[in-house]
Scaffold this active site. Sequence first.
Site, short mmCIF file in Angstrom:
data_model
loop_
_atom_site.label_atom_id
_atom_site.label_comp_id
_atom_site.label_asym_id
_atom_site.label_seq_id
_atom_site.Cartn_x
_atom_site.Cartn_y
_atom_site.Cartn_z
N ASP A 8 71.60 44.34 25.00
CA ASP A 8 70.32 45.44 24.43
C ASP A 8 69.14 44.02 24.94
O ASP A 8 68.12 43.28 23.85
CB ASP A 8 71.00 45.21 23.01
CG ASP A 8 71.35 46.82 22.98
OD1 ASP A 8 72.14 46.86 24.00
OD2 ASP A 8 71.88 47.28 22.42
N LYS A 105 74.48 52.64 26.64
CA LYS A 105 74.98 53.45 25.72
C LYS A 105 74.36 53.92 24.63
O LYS A 105 72.88 53.68 24.87
CB LYS A 105 75.81 52.23 24.44
CG LYS A 105 75.05 51.42 24.13
CD LYS A 105 75.29 49.70 23.51
CE LYS A 105 74.16 48.68 23.05
NZ LYS A 105 73.90 49.16 21.98
N CYS A 150 73.80 45.57 17.36
CA CYS A 150 74.93 45.68 17.87
C CYS A 150 75.55 44.20 18.71
O CYS A 150 76.52 44.40 18.90
CB CYS A 150 73.55 46.32 19.82
SG CYS A 150 73.04 47.87 18.77
C1 VGL Z 1 70.00 48.29 17.99
C2 VGL Z 1 69.75 49.23 15.90
C3 VGL Z 1 69.41 50.46 17.28
C4 VGL Z 1 70.65 46.71 18.52
C5 VGL Z 1 69.94 49.42 18.80
O1 VGL Z 1 69.91 46.80 19.90
O2 VGL Z 1 70.69 45.76 17.88
N1 VGL Z 1 69.83 48.29 16.77
N2 VGL Z 1 69.55 50.62 18.17
#
Ligand code: VGL
Length: 202
Positions: A8, A105, A150
């Site tokens: 991410d 995702k 994540c």
């Molecule tokens: C994430 C919160 C919501 C992350 C993704 O990538 O850590 N955290 N969506």
Amino acid sequence: MKALLLVDIQNDFSPTGALPVPEGDQVVPVVNSIQEKFDLVVATQDWHPQEHQSFAVYHGKNPGEVIMLNGIEQILWPVHCVQESTGARFISELNLNRVQKIVQKGLDPQVDSYSGFFDNDHKSATGLGDFLKEKSVEEVYVTGLALDYCVKFTAMDSNQLGFKTKLIADATRAVNINPGDGDKAIEDMRSAGIEIVESKNV
Ligand code: VGL
Ligand code: ZN
């Protein structure tokens, strides 16, 4: 075979993004500098529909509040990483030349997906585990954002799936909604048998 997971590393998790991770952009030069040391590089991408139920606004609540969502606790977030938005794109300085697979995702509006392997209810798999097994990957190194969500969930699932899993500590940053969440995430991973390493030693 050794795989590097880039979790991410997206605009919305940079310090100026919708769900800012302090110093989140600082992981980029670190992960760019080590990609050549791996047989395989995979990136995950948080990729939510506009009406994703992890978004606080959907429930008329504030980010940080916790609700029960289809039987599991859900922290509510600002709207982030909406499919096709600029915020959902990878941070532009991230080198994608060696990325062999992008795993999206969080597509199901009813369930969040912190891990790159499974939704939070562990009912549906993204296919990342099978992909890594097909490629005879034995060792998985995890980097990216955010350490306390994540990154942690991805590393824990990798470890549980039987990959020898390592966290590259200087290639990740935490949201730290509560002070110390990042340190706690590292301790949880260490207790689970995940090795904590530095990028200079990979
Ligand atoms: C994430 C919160 C919501 C992350 C993704 O990538 O850590 N955290 N969506
Ligand atoms: Zn998300």
